[in-house]
Design a protein around this motif. Structure first.
Motif, PDB file in Angstrom:
ATOM      1  N   SER A 172      -3.007 -16.063  -0.847  1.00 35.88           N
ATOM      2  CA  SER A 172      -2.412 -16.565  -2.087  1.00 35.88           C
ATOM      3  C   SER A 172      -3.083 -15.976  -3.321  1.00 35.88           C
ATOM      4  N   CYS A 173      -4.167 -15.296  -3.115  1.00 35.41           N
ATOM      5  CA  CYS A 173      -4.903 -14.732  -4.246  1.00 35.41           C
ATOM      6  C   CYS A 173      -4.096 -13.633  -4.909  1.00 35.41           C
ATOM      7  N   HIS A 174      -4.154 -13.584  -6.237  1.00 34.53           N
ATOM      8  CA  HIS A 174      -3.413 -12.553  -6.950  1.00 34.53           C
ATOM      9  C   HIS A 174      -4.118 -11.210  -6.856  1.00 34.53           C
ATOM     10  N   ILE A 175      -3.343 -10.181  -6.702  1.00 31.04           N
ATOM     11  CA  ILE A 175      -3.917  -8.836  -6.680  1.00 31.04           C
ATOM     12  C   ILE A 175      -4.019  -8.326  -8.112  1.00 31.04           C
ATOM     13  N   GLU A 176      -4.819  -7.283  -8.287  1.00 35.96           N
ATOM     14  CA  GLU A 176      -4.989  -6.767  -9.648  1.00 35.96           C
ATOM     15  C   GLU A 176      -3.777  -5.954 -10.080  1.00 35.96           C
ATOM     16  N   LYS A 177      -3.410  -4.984  -9.275  1.00 34.23           N
ATOM     17  CA  LYS A 177      -2.338  -4.073  -9.663  1.00 34.23           C
ATOM     18  C   LYS A 177      -1.495  -3.711  -8.450  1.00 34.23           C
ATOM     19  N   LEU A 178      -0.254  -3.427  -8.738  1.00 32.49           N
ATOM     20  CA  LEU A 178       0.694  -3.148  -7.665  1.00 32.49           C
ATOM     21  C   LEU A 178       1.542  -1.954  -8.052  1.00 32.49           C
ATOM     22  N   TYR A 179       1.700  -1.028  -7.113  1.00 29.63           N
ATOM     23  CA  TYR A 179       2.546   0.130  -7.390  1.00 29.63           C
ATOM     24  C   TYR A 179       3.457   0.300  -6.196  1.00 29.63           C
ATOM     25  N   ILE A 180       4.744   0.177  -6.446  1.00 28.27           N
ATOM     26  CA  ILE A 180       5.732   0.253  -5.368  1.00 28.27           C
ATOM     27  C   ILE A 180       6.680   1.402  -5.676  1.00 28.27           C
ATOM     28  N   TYR A 181       6.904   2.265  -4.716  1.00 23.43           N
ATOM     29  CA  TYR A 181       7.779   3.402  -4.977  1.00 23.43           C
ATOM     30  C   TYR A 181       8.453   3.847  -3.694  1.00 23.43           C
ATOM     31  N   ARG A 182       9.655   4.384  -3.842  1.00 21.82           N
ATOM     32  CA  ARG A 182      10.336   4.832  -2.634  1.00 21.82           C
ATOM     33  C   ARG A 182       9.810   6.215  -2.266  1.00 21.82           C
ATOM     34  N   THR A 183       9.858   6.474  -0.970  1.00 19.54           N
ATOM     35  CA  THR A 183       9.267   7.711  -0.502  1.00 19.54           C
ATOM     36  C   THR A 183       9.858   8.133   0.835  1.00 19.54           C
ATOM     37  N   LEU A 184       9.868   9.434   1.041  1.00 23.04           N
ATOM     38  CA  LEU A 184      10.273   9.968   2.345  1.00 23.04           C
ATOM     39  C   LEU A 184       9.044  10.342   3.145  1.00 23.04           C
ATOM     40  N   SER A 185       7.911  10.113   2.530  1.00 19.05           N
ATOM     41  CA  SER A 185       6.710  10.747   3.043  1.00 19.05           C
ATOM     42  C   SER A 185       5.793   9.786   3.794  1.00 19.05           C
ATOM     43  N   GLY A 186       6.200   8.535   3.874  1.00 18.93           N
ATOM     44  CA  GLY A 186       5.334   7.558   4.529  1.00 18.93           C
ATOM     45  C   GLY A 186       4.142   7.208   3.665  1.00 18.93           C
ATOM     46  N   PRO A 187       3.205   6.424   4.185  1.00 18.14           N
ATOM     47  CA  PRO A 187       2.044   6.025   3.387  1.00 18.14           C
ATOM     48  C   PRO A 187       1.205   7.241   3.012  1.00 18.14           C
ATOM     49  N   ARG A 188       0.552   7.143   1.867  1.00 15.77           N
ATOM     50  CA  ARG A 188      -0.295   8.238   1.398  1.00 15.77           C
ATOM     51  C   ARG A 188      -1.433   8.478   2.373  1.00 15.77           C
ATOM     52  N   VAL A 189      -1.865   9.724   2.442  1.00 16.55           N
ATOM     53  CA  VAL A 189      -3.027  10.036   3.281  1.00 16.55           C
ATOM     54  C   VAL A 189      -4.278  10.293   2.441  1.00 16.55           C
ATOM     55  N   ASP A 190      -4.115  10.174   1.142  1.00 16.47           N
ATOM     56  CA  ASP A 190      -5.248  10.536   0.278  1.00 16.47           C
ATOM     57  C   ASP A 190      -5.651   9.394  -0.637  1.00 16.47           C
ATOM     58  N   THR A 191      -5.428   8.146  -0.166  1.00 18.11           N
ATOM     59  CA  THR A 191      -5.743   7.029  -1.063  1.00 18.11           C
ATOM     60  C   THR A 191      -7.252   6.860  -1.219  1.00 18.11           C
ATOM     61  N   PRO A 192      -7.677   6.471  -2.415  1.00 17.35           N
ATOM     62  CA  PRO A 192      -9.085   6.143  -2.634  1.00 17.35           C
ATOM     63  C   PRO A 192      -9.373   4.762  -2.057  1.00 17.35           C
ATOM     64  N   ASP A 193     -10.622   4.349  -2.115  1.00 16.55           N
ATOM     65  CA  ASP A 193     -10.976   3.117  -1.423  1.00 16.55           C
ATOM     66  C   ASP A 193     -10.525   1.837  -2.116  1.00 16.55           C
ATOM     67  N   PHE A 194      -9.844   1.966  -3.247  1.00 12.34           N
ATOM     68  CA  PHE A 194      -9.391   0.737  -3.904  1.00 12.34           C
ATOM     69  C   PHE A 194      -7.878   0.562  -3.817  1.00 12.34           C
ATOM     70  N   ILE A 195      -7.237   1.344  -2.959  1.00 16.71           N
ATOM     71  CA  ILE A 195      -5.795   1.204  -2.760  1.00 16.71           C
ATOM     72  C   ILE A 195      -5.498   0.890  -1.300  1.00 16.71           C
ATOM     73  N   TRP A 196      -4.659  -0.131  -1.093  1.00 15.83           N
ATOM     74  CA  TRP A 196      -4.243  -0.497   0.262  1.00 15.83           C
ATOM     75  C   TRP A 196      -2.725  -0.432   0.351  1.00 15.83           C
ATOM     76  N   THR A 197      -2.244   0.323   1.318  1.00 20.15           N
ATOM     77  CA  THR A 197      -0.804   0.426   1.520  1.00 20.15           C
ATOM     78  C   THR A 197      -0.373  -0.607   2.553  1.00 20.15           C
ATOM     79  N   MET A 198       0.570  -1.455   2.153  1.00 18.13           N
ATOM     80  CA  MET A 198       1.047  -2.477   3.085  1.00 18.13           C
ATOM     81  C   MET A 198       1.918  -1.806   4.141  1.00 18.13           C
ATOM     82  N   ASP A 199       1.634  -2.095   5.392  1.00 19.26           N
ATOM     83  CA  ASP A 199       2.424  -1.393   6.410  1.00 19.26           C
ATOM     84  C   ASP A 199       3.583  -2.232   6.912  1.00 19.26           C
ATOM     85  N   GLU A 200       4.396  -1.593   7.692  1.00 20.23           N
ATOM     86  CA  GLU A 200       5.668  -2.211   8.055  1.00 20.23           C
ATOM     87  C   GLU A 200       5.524  -3.310   9.079  1.00 20.23           C
ATOM     88  N   GLU A 201       4.380  -3.381   9.693  1.00 19.63           N
ATOM     89  CA  GLU A 201       4.203  -4.464  10.669  1.00 19.63           C
ATOM     90  C   GLU A 201       3.581  -5.683  10.025  1.00 19.63           C
TER      91      GLU A 201
END
Lengths: 194, 580
Positions: free
Chosen positions: B546-575
């Motif tokens: 229930s805790c609020h996150i700081e920032k959210l970035y949502i975008y459509r993509t053909l490329s799947g989750p990023r492979v170069d994220t820094p340690d402060f970004i978490w990509t929510m997965d489909e499961e």
């Protein structure tokens, strides 16, 4: 996965950063430090402005700020760093106070005061009286500070020595470079019409 | 009945079809048209570098000559995107070096470009011609030296507002004497002095030089010599516009400017000494674009200047122009299409100049062609907005920034909902809108109802709850980019309108009450969309859902989750599992 190298960690200046401020204020430090590192004008923010909660009910902090330290919210107003860095900043006085030296005849050392904290001549003269333990008296256009042993004078932008009180306060504030409290016969001389 | 005509014929026809929109339409006609089209497409625009990847681009379009890529979200301009977020050009240039040896043009915006990238460009593309880097970072003047030295046919080098590590001005000397192809050079963002004689020689030997933007360190005294060597200039940016008062310098400048008969756009003007402004009077009547947004000149001087620019279409200026100056603009510049007024002292609560809503009202009254507005001011009223909306029904871009966040109508103390409502209702062609001031959910109701062509919306410190966001997501049919900061919009509107997010380029939300749990749900619900949680407090798994996150970035993509994220970004997965 291809190796991306340096870019992956950005410039990674954290390892060599100086840490400012008290321990435990990591997030705020990070923002201030990253501003300095990127040569942006630093965006000092109030400690409470943690940015993670919506501020629906709290009115913005800006108008509570003291003149010298304006509380700023990151990224507001929305001006690009490039523009902030490249526009010539206003005169330093606007942000840092308007300090002028004050000398008194016979005193062993000078003082320094910030003209910006005074509301007008009355306020200023009162402060000078307190600071130097003397009495300056009341200004009159015709006779200056007649009857007083002391006359407050100032050097203006043109290098001339003027009697404090002749010009409007705002004009005085912007043209005064230093103050001198004259004493004795010299002072009395200034009160007479020339 | 099946018939076909030779591919070459179709290719020839397609060579006249230039816009992405049309090309995309062509490719949908049938399989063979798709194939023919993809082999002859020469130009690709990638609005979000993570929406696709180099491999996909190259696989579909094998013969590209011109690439344009954008990286960081727009709010990165205002320091809202943490350092190290991403947007690296490196993987693109590596892939293109192999696949597109004939690449000619690269245009980048908000991307991280290293010196290695620049070296790779310089060495991999024999016909390389155009490099534009807008608001990019990560490279130094060493990289520029490499470009200068190796790109034989370079036509454009435009560093537009990038952050360059400025090691020295010597890089400019790396342009060989044989380089005569330069048409456009923009080095305005560089801090250090460039070797002036090298610049002069370069300008002299490039007869097609049409655009030249100098940096602040080029002194005014050098301008006459430079300008007489570049008579074909159409766009010119000065350096510091100051010098001691010398009559012969003034007359030299006048002559030099007068010699540039094709000059249409002027910019630069740092540190202006007003006595030298008259030097540009001879060219004023031909100017269509004037950028005075770094010029610390006061209203009377601006007025004298602007009143001579009857053909002005675009004006960027500081609020020193004041309402009085905008009145003159409204009277004299009937062809004005774009106005941007920037604040000279944005951090002071008290106004330092007499610029109010009235200035903008005047311009809307006097300039019938006004299309694009960016206006910083300290007060606004619904009445003024009604008037502006009525006067300027052709507005395409309207970005209003009232400096104090949540400032109400200064006359009535009401929210500015009705005023902005009038804007979206009257300005049917509005594509971009930035809101400010005190706004309730009502304004979003108006926007959702009327702003059917709106593509980009920026919201800050506005709204009352999820309903506001819901209006926008459910009503704005053309919405592509939505960026929100410090608004009380939470989970409900997002979850209820999740499908909308698949139709948009991107959504940014920061300092809004969106919970981690909702992000996980969105990640599960959305296919081919990246839901990225940005949080510098460490993994959101360490806090309740229930805790609020700081920032959210949502975008459509053909490329799947990023492979170069820094340690402060978490990509929510489909499961819906713990990411990473």
């Amino acid at each position: 996965m291809e190796s991306i190298g340096v870019e992956e960690k950005g410039l990674n200046l954290e390892a060599t950063e100086l840490r400012l401020g008290l321990p435990g204020r990591d997030k705020i430090e990070k923002e201030i430090i990253s501003s300095f590192n990127k040569n942006k004008r630093a965006a000092p923010k109030s400690a409470e402005d943690d940015g993670s909660e919506a501020k629906a009910d709290t009115k913005h902090r800006d108008h509570e700020a003291a003149p010298a330290a304006k509380a700023q919210v990151i990224g507001w107003p929305p001006i690009r760093s490039y523009r902030k860095n490249n526009f010539a900043p206003k005169k330093a006085e606007a942000e840092y106070g308007n300090y002028v030296k004050v000398s008194m005849d016979g005193a062993p050392y000078l003082r320094k005061i910030d003209l910006k904290v005074y509301t007008g001549y009355k306020d200023l003269l009162q402060a000078l009286e307190n600071m130097f333990k003397l009495s300056i008296g009341v200004y009159s256009e015709r006779e200056g500070y007649k009857g007083s042993e002391h006359a407050p004078t100032y050097e203006d932008k043109d290098g001339d020595w003027m009697l404090v009180g002749d010009v409007p306060w705002d004009m005085f504030m912007s043209s005064c470079k230093r103050l001198r409290i004259m004493k004795g016969s010299e002072a009395r001389g200034l009160g007479c019409a020339v | 009945m099946a018939y076909s005509f030779p591919e070459e014929v179709l290719e020839y026809v397609l060579s006249f079809i230039k816009t992405d929109k049309d090309r995309n339409a062509v490719s949908l006609v049938c399989k063979s048209w798709y194939e023919i089209e993809r082999w002859c497409r020469r130009r690709v625009f990638i609005g979000n570098c993570y929406a696709v990847n180099p491999r996909i681009m190259i696989r579909r379009f094998p013969e590209i000559r011109s690439v344009e890529i954008k990286g960081k979200p727009h709010f990165a301009d205002f320091n809202l995107v943490p350092e190290g977020w991403g947007g690296y050009f490196h993987p693109w240039v590596v892939a293109m070096a192999r696949a597109y040896p004939m690449l000619e043009e690269i245009r980048l915006k908000r991307m991280v470009v290293s010196d290695d990238c620049l070296e790779m460009i310089a060495k991999s593309f024999k016909n390389f011609r155009v490099l534009v880097m807008s608001s990019c970072e990560g490279f130094s003047t060493d990289g520029l030296a490499c470009i200068a030295a190796n790109c034989r046919n370079l036509r454009e080098l435009d560093l537009r507002e990038s952050e360059v590590e400025d090691l020295s001005g010597h890089w400019l000397s790396h342009f060989p004497d044989t380089c005569t192809s330069l048409e456009s050079l923009n080095i305005a963002c560089l801090g250090s002095e460039v070797c002036f004689s090298a610049l002069e020689r370069l300008v002299s030997r490039c007869p097609n030089l049409r655009k030249l933007q100098l940096n602040r360190t080029v002194p005014l005294e050098k301008l006459p010599n430079l300008l007489i060597r570049a008579p074909e200039l159409v766009e010119f940016g000065t350096g510091a516009y100051s010098a001691e008062l010398r009559p012969e310098l003034l007359s030299n400048l006048v002559n030099a400017f007068a010699g540039c008969k094709k000059l249409k756009a002027l910019s630069g003007f740092w540190d202006v000494v007003p006595a030298y402004i008259p030097a540009i009077y001879p060219v004023c009547c031909g100017l269509t674009s004037l950028n005075l947004s770094y010029a610390n000149i006061q209203s009377p001087d601006i007025i004298k200047l602007v009143s001579q620019c009857q053909n002005l279409q675009r004006l960027w200026v500081l609020d020193y122009i004041e309402d009085s100056g905008l009145d003159v603009l409204a009277t004299c510049c009937k062809k004005l299409e774009e106005l941007r007024v920037f604040p000279s002292d944005p951090y002071d609560v008290e106004p330092n100049v007499s610029l109010t809503e009235q200035g903008l009202v005047s311009v809307s009254e006097g300039c019938p062609k006004l299309q694009s507005v960016l206006y910083f001011c300290r007060r606004m009223s619904n009445a003024a907005l009604f008037t502006i909306a009525k006067n300027s029904p052709n507005l395409i871009r309207f970005r209003l920034c009232i400096i104090e966040a949540r400032a109400p109508d200064y006359l009535t103390y009401e929210p500015l909902d009705a005023g902005f409502g009038a804007i979206v209702e009257n300005c049917r062609e509005l594509r971009r809108l930035s809101l400010s001031g005190f706004l309730t959910d009502r304004v979003f109701e108006y926007i959702g109802k009327h702003a059917k062509k709106l593509e980009m919306l920026s919201i800050a410190f506005a709204g009352q709850g999820d309903l506001g966001l819901h209006h926008v997501l459910s009503g704005c049919d053309s919405l592509r980019k939505l960026e929100i900061r410090d608004c009380p919009f939470g989970d409900k509107a997002l979850l209820a309108n999740a499908a909308k997010l698949e139709t948009m380029r991107s959504l940014w939300m920061s300092s809004c009450p969106v919970s981690y749990g909702a992000c996980k749900l969105l990640g599960q619900k959305l296919r081919r969309v990246n839901v990225e949680v940005i949080d510098e407090r460490g993994t959101p798994e360490s806090r309740p859902d229930s805790c609020h996150i700081e920032k959210l970035y949502i975008y459509r993509t053909l490329s799947g989750p990023r492979v170069d994220t820094p340690d402060f970004i978490w990509t929510m997965d489909e499961e819906g599992n713990t990411p990473q």
